[in-house]
Design an enzyme around this catalytic site. Sequence first.
Site, mmCIF file in Angstrom:
data_model
loop_
_atom_site.group_PDB
_atom_site.id
_atom_site.type_symbol
_atom_site.label_atom_id
_atom_site.label_comp_id
_atom_site.label_asym_id
_atom_site.label_seq_id
_atom_site.Cartn_x
_atom_site.Cartn_y
_atom_site.Cartn_z
ATOM 1 N N HIS A 72 63.036 57.535 38.958
ATOM 2 C CA HIS A 72 62.509 58.685 39.701
ATOM 3 C C HIS A 72 63.280 58.832 41.012
ATOM 4 C CE1 HIS A 72 58.328 59.418 37.727
ATOM 5 N NE2 HIS A 72 59.254 59.150 36.832
ATOM 6 N N TYR A 200 51.599 63.485 44.630
ATOM 7 C CA TYR A 200 50.564 63.018 45.559
ATOM 8 C C TYR A 200 49.942 64.281 46.156
ATOM 9 C CZ TYR A 200 52.488 58.248 45.517
ATOM 10 O OH TYR A 200 52.902 56.982 45.164
ATOM 11 N N PRO A 292 46.537 51.553 47.477
ATOM 12 C CA PRO A 292 47.627 51.851 46.533
ATOM 13 C C PRO A 292 48.505 53.065 46.869
ATOM 14 C CG PRO A 292 45.490 52.321 45.530
ATOM 15 C CD PRO A 292 45.210 51.679 46.843
ATOM 16 N N LYS A 296 52.824 49.948 47.177
ATOM 17 C CA LYS A 296 53.496 48.808 47.828
ATOM 18 C C LYS A 296 52.981 47.422 47.410
ATOM 19 C CE LYS A 296 56.561 50.922 49.855
ATOM 20 N NZ LYS A 296 57.356 51.118 48.664
ATOM 21 N N TYR A 384 59.334 54.395 50.917
ATOM 22 C CA TYR A 384 58.889 54.489 49.521
ATOM 23 C C TYR A 384 59.836 53.735 48.579
ATOM 24 C CZ TYR A 384 56.225 56.346 45.644
ATOM 25 O OH TYR A 384 55.410 56.440 44.540
HETATM 26 P P1 RFL Z 1 47.390 39.320 40.719
HETATM 27 O O1 RFL Z 1 48.046 40.360 39.862
HETATM 28 O O2 RFL Z 1 45.996 39.567 41.165
HETATM 29 O O3 RFL Z 1 47.493 37.953 39.939
HETATM 30 C C1 RFL Z 1 46.787 36.796 40.379
HETATM 31 C C2 RFL Z 1 46.508 35.942 39.170
HETATM 32 O O4 RFL Z 1 45.831 34.754 39.592
HETATM 33 C C3 RFL Z 1 44.762 34.477 38.701
HETATM 34 N N1 RFL Z 1 43.758 33.679 39.433
HETATM 35 C C4 RFL Z 1 43.690 32.335 39.328
HETATM 36 N N2 RFL Z 1 44.383 31.462 38.581
HETATM 37 C C5 RFL Z 1 44.060 30.147 38.699
HETATM 38 N N3 RFL Z 1 43.045 29.706 39.486
HETATM 39 C C6 RFL Z 1 42.328 30.538 40.243
HETATM 40 N N4 RFL Z 1 41.356 30.092 41.017
HETATM 41 C C7 RFL Z 1 42.632 31.934 40.172
HETATM 42 N N5 RFL Z 1 42.130 33.035 40.766
HETATM 43 C C8 RFL Z 1 42.814 34.073 40.307
HETATM 44 C C9 RFL Z 1 44.267 35.854 38.295
HETATM 45 O O5 RFL Z 1 43.543 35.806 37.065
HETATM 46 C C10 RFL Z 1 45.569 36.626 38.175
HETATM 47 O O6 RFL Z 1 46.116 36.584 36.889
HETATM 48 O O7 RFL Z 1 48.246 39.041 42.054
HETATM 49 P P2 RFL Z 1 49.859 39.080 42.259
HETATM 50 O O8 RFL Z 1 50.551 38.306 41.165
HETATM 51 O O9 RFL Z 1 50.088 38.723 43.665
HETATM 52 O O10 RFL Z 1 50.271 40.610 42.016
HETATM 53 C C11 RFL Z 1 49.866 41.619 42.901
HETATM 54 C C12 RFL Z 1 49.707 42.940 42.155
HETATM 55 O O11 RFL Z 1 48.884 42.742 41.020
HETATM 56 C C13 RFL Z 1 49.086 44.046 43.049
HETATM 57 O O12 RFL Z 1 49.637 43.985 44.349
HETATM 58 C C14 RFL Z 1 49.337 45.463 42.498
HETATM 59 O O13 RFL Z 1 48.726 45.639 41.257
HETATM 60 C C15 RFL Z 1 48.819 46.522 43.476
HETATM 61 N N6 RFL Z 1 48.994 47.881 42.954
HETATM 62 C C16 RFL Z 1 50.209 48.507 42.998
HETATM 63 N N7 RFL Z 1 51.284 47.872 43.508
HETATM 64 C C17 RFL Z 1 52.508 48.474 43.511
HETATM 65 O O14 RFL Z 1 53.475 47.883 44.004
HETATM 66 N N8 RFL Z 1 52.709 49.726 42.957
HETATM 67 C C18 RFL Z 1 51.687 50.421 42.416
HETATM 68 O O15 RFL Z 1 51.934 51.504 41.870
HETATM 69 C C19 RFL Z 1 50.364 49.839 42.462
HETATM 70 N N9 RFL Z 1 49.332 50.498 41.943
HETATM 71 C C20 RFL Z 1 47.906 48.561 42.393
HETATM 72 C C21 RFL Z 1 48.108 49.890 41.901
HETATM 73 C C22 RFL Z 1 46.644 47.976 42.295
HETATM 74 C C23 RFL Z 1 45.594 48.693 41.759
HETATM 75 N N10 RFL Z 1 44.340 48.042 41.682
HETATM 76 C C24 RFL Z 1 43.598 47.914 40.496
HETATM 77 C C25 RFL Z 1 43.889 47.235 42.801
HETATM 78 C C26 RFL Z 1 47.079 50.604 41.356
HETATM 79 C C27 RFL Z 1 45.811 50.037 41.311
HETATM 80 C C28 RFL Z 1 44.688 50.873 40.755
HETATM 81 C C1 PHB Z 2 50.374 54.122 39.334
HETATM 82 O O1 PHB Z 2 51.119 54.699 38.519
HETATM 83 O O2 PHB Z 2 49.452 53.375 38.954
HETATM 84 C C2 PHB Z 2 50.560 54.352 40.783
HETATM 85 C C3 PHB Z 2 51.664 55.062 41.217
HETATM 86 C C4 PHB Z 2 51.843 55.303 42.566
HETATM 87 C C5 PHB Z 2 50.910 54.819 43.458
HETATM 88 C C6 PHB Z 2 49.817 54.085 43.033
HETATM 89 C C7 PHB Z 2 49.626 53.853 41.680
HETATM 90 O O3 PHB Z 2 51.084 55.091 44.791
#
Ligand code: RFL
Ligand code: PHB
Length: 389
Positions: A72, A200, A292, A296, A384
């Site tokens: 993108h 957005y 989100p 980031k 971004y």
């Molecule tokens: P995670 O993915 O939460 O993984 C942590 C893992 O640790 C396990 N765990 C344990 N294991 C052993 N012992 C324990 N006591 C434990 N406690 C927990 C968990 O089961 C899990 O498997 O953290 P990590 O690896 O640091 O990754 C971070 C990302 O997952 C997170 O920052 C992103 O998903 C945030 N996020 C987005 N980030 C982006 O860069 N771009 C995006 O487009 C974006 N969109 C989003 C998002 C997060 C969202 N939600 C649901 C909060 C969109 C959404 C809706």
């Molecule tokens: C997504 O595709 O889940 C997504 C994309 C951009 C964002 C947050 C989530 O800023």
Amino acid sequence: MRTQVVIIGGGPSGLLLSQLLHTRGIESVVLEKRSKAYVLGRIRAGVLERGFVDLLTQAGVDQRLRSEGLRHDGTLLSYDDDSFRIDFKRHTGHSVTVYGQTEVTRDLYAAREASDGKLIFEVDNVKIHDADRNSPFVTFDQNGTESRIDCDFVAGCDGFHGISRNTIPADVRREYEKIYPFGWLGILSETPPVDHELIYSSSKRGFALCSMRNPMLSRYYIQCPLTDNAANWTDDAFWAELKRRIPTQRAETLVTGPSIEKSIAPLRSFVTEPMRWGRLFLCGDAAHIVPPTGAKGLNTAASDVHYLFEGLCQWFDAGDTEGIDRYSERALSRVWKAERFSWWFTSLMHRFPDQGDFDLRMQHAEIELLRDSETAQKALAENYVGLPY
Ligand code: RFL
Ligand code: PHB
């Protein structure tokens, strides 16, 4: 059992660190609380910065990303019915890649398994011991049996609800938090995305985001009250609300269909300092959370992994402590910039319950500045696509 690095958490941070260490012959064991199927069932991030793609390349897990990821070069911003495009490529020379976190995680699991990486699932009662001494160890239960792993270092990659952060004594830790008065209701649907780039959108009824995973899988979000329950939102109600919040022309061409996932995520900014205590290092959501808006979270987790990987290599290769000593400072410097961008973009695009007319005018003026100023667009684009590591 003994290993060089115990990694707590088998999400993207933990798996990426484990795979990178493997490329340099450094042994690790990953302890994951859930099953692999559960981890792969979570729908989360979708936008990868260039730095993250480079790291996946360095880890040798970029093959599917290169063929299936969508490049993108820009994004559409809309405010009420006015919309304009921010051209990342023109302003920064770089793009982002749309490729789901689920797929990144799947690729990382495949790579770890192909090289006989040690991953232990469904562990419970994980405890970190002696992180402030030279010989830390980790204990955990699996199927009712307690095990112990001795190691040189512990990486706390266990997300926001993990145990690693709280292992750092409360009088050493400083936490910063901001809770936003709304959440995002997200759905995934097997329909073609409404546009080839993300939209957005800020409307009188609140924020909306049109995103995607691939040409037949769309991801849409709408801002909602924290008191809402995803189960009470029918698909029809979601589509109707989304259409009211995006530019009319897009609403008319939006293809709707049944949702295959629907959930609400609260929005929070959170940082804990320091990210290192003795031989324990925090990475990713274990140390910080962003709302989100701006995508980031995962990308900042990846930059932490980069700094920690470099530091551990310096130590294991040459006994040099410079990289691990400066890990917290280096990671936090980039984390705070991602926090700033996510907070700013969230504040700009959402409707807040206590917003007065003056606040609305300020939002509108800032959006017009973005529309009309190349400098303002460049600043957004730089953040971004991802600040340099
Ligand atoms: P995670 O993915 O939460 O993984 C942590 C893992 O640790 C396990 N765990 C344990 N294991 C052993 N012992 C324990 N006591 C434990 N406690 C927990 C968990 O089961 C899990 O498997 O953290 P990590 O690896 O640091 O990754 C971070 C990302 O997952 C997170 O920052 C992103 O998903 C945030 N996020 C987005 N980030 C982006 O860069 N771009 C995006 O487009 C974006 N969109 C989003 C998002 C997060 C969202 N939600 C649901 C909060 C969109 C959404 C809706
Ligand atoms: C997504 O595709 O889940 C997504 C994309 C951009 C964002 C947050 C989530 O800023």
